[in-house]
Design a protein around this motif. Structure first.
Motif, PDB file in Angstrom:
ATOM      1  N   LEU A   1      -9.823   9.359  -3.007  1.00 16.11           N
ATOM      2  CA  LEU A   1      -8.694  10.248  -3.260  1.00 16.11           C
ATOM      3  C   LEU A   1      -9.103  11.478  -4.065  1.00 16.11           C
ATOM      4  O   LEU A   1      -8.258  12.092  -4.729  1.00 16.11           O
TER       5      LEU A   1
ATOM      6  N   ARG B   1     -11.916   2.655  -4.531  1.00 14.30           N
ATOM      7  CA  ARG B   1     -10.969   3.302  -3.619  1.00 14.30           C
ATOM      8  C   ARG B   1     -10.422   4.597  -4.210  1.00 14.30           C
ATOM      9  O   ARG B   1     -10.043   5.519  -3.468  1.00 14.30           O
ATOM     10  N   LEU B   2     -10.356   4.667  -5.529  1.00 17.45           N
ATOM     11  CA  LEU B   2      -9.909   5.905  -6.163  1.00 17.45           C
ATOM     12  C   LEU B   2     -10.771   7.093  -5.751  1.00 17.45           C
ATOM     13  O   LEU B   2     -10.294   8.224  -5.620  1.00 17.45           O
TER      14      LEU B   2
ATOM     15  N   GLU C   1       0.822  -1.208   0.000  1.00 16.09           N
ATOM     16  CA  GLU C   1       0.000   0.000   0.000  1.00 16.09           C
ATOM     17  C   GLU C   1       0.859   1.264   0.000  1.00 16.09           C
ATOM     18  O   GLU C   1       0.456   2.292  -0.557  1.00 16.09           O
TER      19      GLU C   1
ATOM     20  N   TRP D   1      -4.252   7.875  -9.247  1.00 23.72           N
ATOM     21  CA  TRP D   1      -3.987   7.429  -7.870  1.00 23.72           C
ATOM     22  C   TRP D   1      -2.949   8.330  -7.196  1.00 23.72           C
ATOM     23  O   TRP D   1      -3.167   8.836  -6.099  1.00 23.72           O
ATOM     24  N   ASP D   2      -1.827   8.550  -7.882  1.00 26.38           N
ATOM     25  CA  ASP D   2      -0.738   9.325  -7.287  1.00 26.38           C
ATOM     26  C   ASP D   2      -1.115  10.789  -7.102  1.00 26.38           C
ATOM     27  O   ASP D   2      -0.823  11.393  -6.064  1.00 26.38           O
TER      28      ASP D   2
ATOM     29  N   THR E   1      -2.721   4.964 -12.600  1.00 29.76           N
ATOM     30  CA  THR E   1      -1.611   5.270 -11.686  1.00 29.76           C
ATOM     31  C   THR E   1      -1.478   6.769 -11.492  1.00 29.76           C
ATOM     32  O   THR E   1      -1.278   7.253 -10.370  1.00 29.76           O
TER      33      THR E   1
ATOM     34  N   ARG F   1      -3.518  11.184  -4.201  1.00 33.81           N
ATOM     35  CA  ARG F   1      -2.847  11.075  -2.897  1.00 33.81           C
ATOM     36  C   ARG F   1      -2.058  12.342  -2.580  1.00 33.81           C
ATOM     37  O   ARG F   1      -1.861  12.672  -1.407  1.00 33.81           O
TER      38      ARG F   1
ATOM     39  N   GLU G   1     -10.638  -1.494  -6.429  1.00 33.47           N
ATOM     40  CA  GLU G   1      -9.641  -0.436  -6.486  1.00 33.47           C
ATOM     41  C   GLU G   1     -10.182   0.830  -7.149  1.00 33.47           C
ATOM     42  O   GLU G   1      -9.796   1.949  -6.780  1.00 33.47           O
TER      43      GLU G   1
ATOM     44  N   PRO H   1       0.598   1.683  -6.697  1.00 35.96           N
ATOM     45  CA  PRO H   1      -0.716   2.223  -7.034  1.00 35.96           C
ATOM     46  C   PRO H   1      -1.682   1.050  -7.243  1.00 35.96           C
ATOM     47  O   PRO H   1      -1.266  -0.008  -7.728  1.00 35.96           O
ATOM     48  N   LEU H   2      -2.920   1.207  -6.848  1.00 34.13           N
ATOM     49  CA  LEU H   2      -3.917   0.149  -6.989  1.00 34.13           C
ATOM     50  C   LEU H   2      -3.334  -1.218  -6.583  1.00 34.13           C
ATOM     51  O   LEU H   2      -3.290  -2.161  -7.380  1.00 34.13           O
TER      52      LEU H   2
END
Length: 783
Positions: A167, A163-164, A51, A124-125, A121, A128, A160, A55-56
């Motif tokens: 963010l 979960r995005l 984690e 995700w990044d 990715t 965050r 996943e 990513p994912l």
């Protein structure tokens, strides 16, 4: 120490370099930590490792193509660890805990076009990092959707994607992929990413982007910037293989660039370690046990218990070569890079406790760390620099090296120092020239004065051209204590004596003297005593060992092959069977005396000696007086090489002192007394008048063994006790015990106050019951 110096020291230690698998991973997953948790049966801890970096992770952990396995150090012994299967097991049998916590909102917006792994990715990044992300895609997942269900369950992908949303990533329908659309997105957002790892990749030309010959967008290699300002792209073959981990790495690189663009910082600085990179880490595989790879019972991959077994094959790559062989480096529970930071912080303290003083002053300067370090980190140089700075700024504790410097002062004083030419003429007369000058060194003179006399007599008998003798110290203790003001005069004194005798070749019994003169009097020719004995032949009566002994090399001989080789050849001629210790010659261990370890940290010195003595069950053979006495402190039987050459000498008696820095053995004179007696004996042999004894020297002392041990442990010499008693008897200033014969007196000759509880026995004899010392001054009441 300046901060740049600290950085230089830190760079020399490679312990914190990434392990080979992590360096080879395009996104630098900490495989070492992953396997550590898995081997311990802690699946949740292993999932937390994924984690932190992936990513994912619930998707990439299942499908990672594990290029790291090719760099696995276990693979240099047998089959590499199945890292990809371990990640898959972690993703299959764990779930992410808690909410994803992005950084606080930056108030900035980015757009991501595409639903492939590189685009996901980036989303995700950037999410965050605190950006509001709009993800435009009709098919979130892109080419991931082409993977079979058994490899990537759709439920894992859906989880996943959900979960995005935690963010601040908003999933929106796809957009027409044309230049006008892309230009509008760039105007409305702070940065834009376009992913080309789609089932139907976008047309770069239609998007208004400059292209390569194969039609892919032309990208700046380091930042992945396109020809359109503010727009980045990835997921293309020229950047690397379109594998899952490769696509994730491209997305991550683009996210870093987008973040830098928004923050208006350099797009190129400090990016050399993005993606697969080199590592300077060294991990020895010497002695690694073979452990075959664990087969899988299920087609889906490892079960948890299988994953634990496979993870246990990990070598947990690290260097720690110096710590493995050094009790000093091991004691402080770190490694040189960490110690460099601690020492830097210690030197920076203006007011308050300096926690690293003992660390700095406990190094033995033996050089083994540099010998075994793949990058030649020499802890002694770091400690020497720190000691010098502490002395210069008056931050060196007075007690750290006081005893050693007092010892040096005595060894070079009128009471112990001596220069005689071959005829026995001293400096009060006209010195003649000599071909050789025997320099036994202060420790041999202090421990075995009869050996010195017998060796000198043999050399004078066998060598042509005359042999002089000099009782003095090479000055190493002052050098170790960073007292250049005390070191330079000793070198000057040796040079002066050498020149007075016509520049003879120095015959050295001590390798520390050899190293000192090599480094600081390089024009003065020297030769090891043992090499001379090979040339002259051994004295009549020299005896072989009665059984095999383990040979101990002094640490200062490690880089002096003439000492190492001549000793072994001499033992061959003596037909003396020896065992080479596992750590010998260039890799030998210190006895605990070097670098003034024994003076600054007696417990550490004792641990060094006992650890070295415990490396063989055999009796030991040494050719350094201090090593011989240090190694014998725990009851180990240690023979000095001169004991074999002069077996009739009274000095051949086995020492057994627990405080070898002070005396050779119980009941024997301490080192100061021996040096003074040696000088008087040599003068008497030469027909010279011996120095008149001081009144306090005529006192005779009696001590019970436990009293003698306590006195030695407190670094109180016989002369200190005698001077204290003499001063009290002469002045009448002593406290009397009521109803008894005991007296208690104090004496402060310099910076230390000595106290002695004693009992007069008559005829200048005294029984000592206790002795102690301190540095504080007891002042009378203010009047």
């Amino acid at each position: 120490m300046e901060q740049q110096e600290l950085r230089d020291w830190e760079h020399r230690c490679i312990q914190e370099e990434p392990p080979f698998c992590q360096a080879a991973c395009p996104i630098h997953v900490d495989v070492r930590a992953l396997t550590r948790f898995l081997a311990a049966g802690d699946m949740a801890g292993a999932r937390a490792v994924l984690e932190r970096t992936m990513p994912l992770p619930g998707v990439l952990g299942l499908i990672c193509d594990h290029p790291c396995e090719a760099s696995c150090r276990r693979g240099d012994v047998e089959e590499s660890i199945h890292i990809g299967e371990l990640e898959r097991a972690c993703a299959l049998y764990t779930k992410a805990k808690g909410r994803l916590l992005p950084l606080p909102s930056r108030g900035k917006r980015v757009a991501v076009v595409g639903g492939g792994l590189s685009a996901l990715t980036v989303a995700w990044d950037m999410g965050r990092k605190g950006y509001a992300v709009s993800l435009f895609s009709d098919e979130p997942g892109g080419t991931l959707l082409d993977l079979p269900e058994e490899r990537l369950p759709r439920e894992a992908l859906s989880t996943e994607l959900e979960r995005l949303k935690m963010l601040r990533v908003t999933l929106q329908p796809g957009l027409p992929l044309e230049a006008a659309t892309l230009k509008r997105l760039a105007e409305e957002h702070d940065a834009v990413y376009v992913g080309f790892d789609e089932r139907t990749p976008p047309d770069a030309t239609a998007l208004g982007l400059e292209t390569e010959q194969d039609g892919t967008p032309k990208l700046e290699p380091l930042s992945l910037a396109t020809s359109m300002p503010g727009v980045f792209a990835g997921g293309v073959q020229p950047l690397g293989p379109l594998s899952p981990i490769g696509l994730a790495a491209q997305g991550r690189k683009a996210a870093v660039s987008m973040d830098r663009l928004v923050q208006v910082v350099s797009m190129t600085a400090s990016r050399e370690k993005e993606g697969p990179c080199a590592t300077r880490l060294f991990t020895s595989i010497e002695g690694v046990q073979r452990k075959p790879a664990v087969p899988t019972a299920e087609s889906a991959g490892y079960l948890p218990e299988e994953a634990a077994a496979e993870a246990s094959r990990c070598l947990q790559c690290e260097c720690m070569e110096c710590v493995k062989v050094c009790a000093y480096l091991e004691r402080y529970k770190g490694y040189p890079r960490k110690y460099a930071r601690e020492i830097y912080n210690n030197l920076s303290v203006i007011h308050g406790l300096r926690q690293a003083n003992k660390l700095i002053n406990s190094c033995s300067y033996c050089g083994l760390c540099e010998t075994v370090c793949p990058n030649d980190f020499f802890m002694a140089d770091l400690c020497a620099q720190a000691r010098a700075e502490m002395v210069k700024t008056k931050k060196m504790p007075l007690s750290a090296h006081d005893f050693a410097l007092r010892d040096l002062e005595f060894n070079t004083s009128e009471a112990a120092s001596l220069l005689l030419d071959a005829r026995g003429t001293d400096e009060s007369g006209q010195l003649g020239t000599c071909a050789y000058l025997f320099f036994p060194g202060c420790q041999l003179s202090g421990a075995s004065p009869d050996h010195v006399q017998r060796t000198l007599a043999h050399l004078r008998e066998k060598l042509a051209g005359g042999v002089g003798v000099m009782l003095h110290c090479c000055g190493a203790p002052a050098k170790w204590a960073a007292r250049q003001d005390l070191f330079d005069p000793q070198l000057a004194r040796v040079r002066e004596a050498w020149e007075k005798l016509g520049k003879p070749k120095l015959i050295l019994a001590c390798p520390t003297c050899g190293a000192t003169f090599r480094d600081h009097l390089s024009d003065v020719p020297t030769i090891p005593l043992w090499e001379v004995l090979l040339e002259t032949g051994l004295p009549e009566g020299a005896a072989a060992l009665d059984k095999v002994h383990a040979l101990h090399d002094p640490c200062t001989a490690r880089d002096q092959p003439r000492f190492l080789d001549s000793v072994r050849e001499l033992l061959t001629r003596l037909a003396a069977p020896i065992e080479e210790l596992a750590l010998s010659r260039e890799r030998t261990l210190c006895c605990g005396y070097g670098g003034l370890m024994e003076a600054a940290n007696p417990d550490m010195g004792r641990e060094f000696a006992l650890r070295r003595a415990g490396q063989s069950e055999r009796d030991y053979l040494a050719y350094c007086a201090m090593c011989r006495d240090s190694l014998s402190r725990g009851g180990k039987r240690v023979t000095h090489l001169l004991d074999l050459i002069f077996p009739e000498s009274p000095d051949a008696v086995q020492p057994a002192s627990s405080e070898p820095y002070v005396r050779k053995g119980p009941g024997t004179a301490d080192r100061h007394e021996n040096r003074a007696r040696l000088k008087r004996a040599l003068l008497a042999q030469a027909g010279k008048e011996t120095p008149q004894m001081e009144p306090w020297e005529t006192l005779e002392l009696e001590m019970e063994p436990e009293v003698r041990l306590a006195v030695d442990q407190r670094r109180i010499l016989t002369e200190d006790v005698k001077q204290t008693i003499h001063a009290a008897q002469a002045s009448g200033r002593a406290l009397a015990q009521e109803g008894g014969n005991r007296l208690m007196a104090s004496h402060r000759p310099a910076a230390v106050t000595y106290w002695v509880e004693y009992e007069p026995l008559g005829d200048n004899r005294f029984r000592v019951h206790r002795a102690w010392c301190h540095r504080m001054r007891v002042l009378g009441p203010k009047g």
